[in-house]
Design a protein around this motif. Structure first.
Motif, PDB file in Angstrom:
ATOM      1  N   PRO A 328       0.798  -1.236   0.000  1.00  0.00           N
ATOM      2  CA  PRO A 328       0.000   0.000   0.000  1.00  0.00           C
ATOM      3  C   PRO A 328       0.827   1.280   0.000  1.00  0.00           C
ATOM      4  O   PRO A 328       0.294   2.354  -0.296  1.00  0.00           O
ATOM      5  N   VAL A 329       2.112   1.194   0.329  1.00  0.00           N
ATOM      6  CA  VAL A 329       2.938   2.389   0.491  1.00  0.00           C
ATOM      7  C   VAL A 329       3.738   2.587  -0.790  1.00  0.00           C
ATOM      8  O   VAL A 329       4.669   1.824  -1.083  1.00  0.00           O
ATOM      9  N   THR A 330       3.384   3.612  -1.556  1.00  0.00           N
ATOM     10  CA  THR A 330       3.971   3.776  -2.881  1.00  0.00           C
ATOM     11  C   THR A 330       4.441   5.213  -3.106  1.00  0.00           C
ATOM     12  O   THR A 330       4.019   6.144  -2.402  1.00  0.00           O
ATOM     13  N   LEU A 331       5.283   5.369  -4.111  1.00  0.00           N
ATOM     14  CA  LEU A 331       5.710   6.684  -4.559  1.00  0.00           C
ATOM     15  C   LEU A 331       5.055   6.945  -5.904  1.00  0.00           C
ATOM     16  O   LEU A 331       5.319   6.236  -6.890  1.00  0.00           O
ATOM     17  N   ALA A 332       4.176   7.953  -5.946  1.00  0.00           N
ATOM     18  CA  ALA A 332       3.444   8.249  -7.183  1.00  0.00           C
ATOM     19  C   ALA A 332       4.364   8.900  -8.207  1.00  0.00           C
ATOM     20  O   ALA A 332       5.462   9.362  -7.892  1.00  0.00           O
ATOM     21  N   ALA A 333       3.869   8.972  -9.454  1.00  0.00           N
ATOM     22  CA  ALA A 333       4.666   9.550 -10.544  1.00  0.00           C
ATOM     23  C   ALA A 333       5.000  11.011 -10.284  1.00  0.00           C
ATOM     24  O   ALA A 333       6.022  11.522 -10.762  1.00  0.00           O
ATOM     25  N   ASN A 334       4.152  11.695  -9.516  1.00  0.00           N
ATOM     26  CA  ASN A 334       4.401  13.110  -9.211  1.00  0.00           C
ATOM     27  C   ASN A 334       5.344  13.310  -8.030  1.00  0.00           C
ATOM     28  O   ASN A 334       5.549  14.426  -7.568  1.00  0.00           O
ATOM     29  N   GLY A 335       5.899  12.196  -7.513  1.00  0.00           N
ATOM     30  CA  GLY A 335       6.849  12.299  -6.423  1.00  0.00           C
ATOM     31  C   GLY A 335       6.226  12.341  -5.042  1.00  0.00           C
ATOM     32  O   GLY A 335       6.932  12.542  -4.046  1.00  0.00           O
ATOM     33  N   GLN A 336       4.911  12.136  -4.943  1.00  0.00           N
ATOM     34  CA  GLN A 336       4.212  12.186  -3.668  1.00  0.00           C
ATOM     35  C   GLN A 336       4.121  10.794  -3.035  1.00  0.00           C
ATOM     36  O   GLN A 336       3.892   9.800  -3.732  1.00  0.00           O
ATOM     37  N   LEU A 337       4.312  10.741  -1.730  1.00  0.00           N
ATOM     38  CA  LEU A 337       4.092   9.494  -1.000  1.00  0.00           C
ATOM     39  C   LEU A 337       2.600   9.216  -0.974  1.00  0.00           C
ATOM     40  O   LEU A 337       1.803  10.070  -0.566  1.00  0.00           O
TER      41      LEU A 337
END
Length: 403
Positions: A328-337
């Motif tokens: 569930p803990v990911t780094l989105a393409a926009n750099g947001q946790l």
């Protein structure tokens, strides 16, 4: 196991207090004795992040209360009925073990809130002074599975007790059925005599302030470059391979004891031989099993071959902790946790409640509950924190962005 690693030796009322802690215990004791015959209930709220010494302060305070109750006939507390409550079965085991070593503390003095609430309702006991550790785990809605039929456990306890001391940390709220905020707590106690105090010094983690700030930011959606060091007395490592992290934790456990792997939720059940396994490449270990012994999970030698959870390690010290940040803990393409709630597998966490219905608010609360679980896990290690992230983008960021 080395005696210094035992949980009972870390919160025992025999431990020396710092001058500030001793002053706080004296102040809370005075609050209790001053309000025992006054307007009821009177509430003292003790706030503090994980590792700020809340439990050792409470252990000293309750020992002092029960000593006055049972050995000082002229004390305002003489002959009172007092309880220490904690809604966490593993921590309750530790307090009852401590009671066995202290002349003025009985094992029956330590209870879970639901048990005491039901005993009072049945006329089997009463309560004058209540000291509640981990009050952020108190139920704030009915939970028939746990035999609580009221609306709020603290409100139920306030109907009968004369003085209540609560320890509270909203960043350790982990389930919707025990959803609390400082604002909600303050609103509940506002009509009654009350005081509050906030602990800020970090006692558990021998880590730099920079690392503690990084963890606090991470668990509020703020992903920053990782400190290059955890401090001169703290071992901070980021791993590209979960099995390599496990091997490092095993090595630390052989050296110091009390080193364990823990993980967030997010691994679907794939029962094999009755066990639920977590697999990350070459890494494969089962989740912690229900602990039927009186020994805390982390102190059982065999649990070096299990993965701990918030339910077995919250409130406990580990010398070294290896944390797996699950799917569930990911780094989105926009750099947001980002927290992907669809991948969170602990279904009990998000149990519906009638007083929280706004979809946007619910989304934010659910995400914060997951982040709170990460906060609990990351702050277990006294001497070291090892991290591995399931998400490749997040793992790359942690490995390659340091300051």
């Amino acid at each position: 196991m080395q005696p210094s690693n035992a949980a009972i030796n870390k919160i025992s009322p025999e431990l020396p207090l710092t001058p500030d802690q001793e002053h706080l215990v004296q102040h809370m004791y005075h609050f209790i004795t001053s309000h025992i015959n006054g307007q009821h209930p009177a509430i003292f709220s003790l706030y503090g992040d994980a590792g700020t010494g809340k439990s050792v302060v409470l252990a000293h305070l309750f020992n002092r209360v029960q000593s006055a109750n049972r050995t000082q006939p002229t004390s305002p507390l003489a002959g009172t009925t007092n309880y220490f409550l904690v809604n966490h079965p593993e921590i309750l085991k530790v307090y009852r073990a401590i009671a066995g070593q202290q002349p003025h503390l009985y094992k029956k003095d330590f209870q879970r809130p639901t048990t005491l609430i039901n005993q009072i309702a049945q006329g089997k006991t009463s309560a004058d002074v209540l000291i509640i550790d981990e009050a952020h785990l108190l139920l704030s809605q009915a939970d028939h599975y746990n035999n609580f039929y009221g609306d709020n456990q603290l409100a139920s306890l306030m109907q009968t007790a004369k003085v209540i001391v609560v320890v509270f940390d909203e960043t350790q709220v982990l389930r919707m059925k025990s959803f609390w905020t400082e604002q909600r707590l303050e609103h509940l106690v506002a009509p009654y005599p009350h005081e509050r105090y906030r602990l800020t010094h970090q006692f558990r983690m021998h880590a730099s302030d920079a690392l503690v700030r990084w963890i606090n930011a991470f668990t509020h959606h703020d992903l920053r470059p990782v400190p290059s060091s955890g401090g001169p007395q703290y071992d901070l490592r980021i791993f590209a391979d979960a099995e390599e992290m496990r091997q490092a934790i095993v090595q630390r456990n052989q050296e110091t004891g009390l080193a364990r792997i823990v993980s967030t939720s997010g691994y679907p059940s794939t029962l094999d031989g009755g066990k639920h396994y977590i697999q990350e490449g070459r890494f494969r270990l089962p989740w912690d099993q229900y602990n039927y012994t009186q020994t805390p999970w982390a102190e059982l030698p065999q649990t070096i071959n299990e993965v701990g959870s918030i339910y077995t390690c919250q409130g406990f010290d580990l010398n070294y902790v290896g944390v797996i940040l699950g799917p569930p803990v990911t780094l989105a393409a926009n750099g947001q946790l980002t927290i992907d709630l669809a991948k969170y597998t602990d279904v009990e966490t998000f149990k519906r409640r009638s007083d929280l219905t706004d979809p946007h608010q619910l989304q934010l609360i659910k995400e914060q509950l997951v982040l709170n679980s990460i906060n609990v896990l990351m702050k277990r290690g006294v001497h070291g924190l090892y991290l591995y992230a399931h998400d490749p983008q997040l793992r790359e960021f942690l490995l390659n962005h340091q300051c």
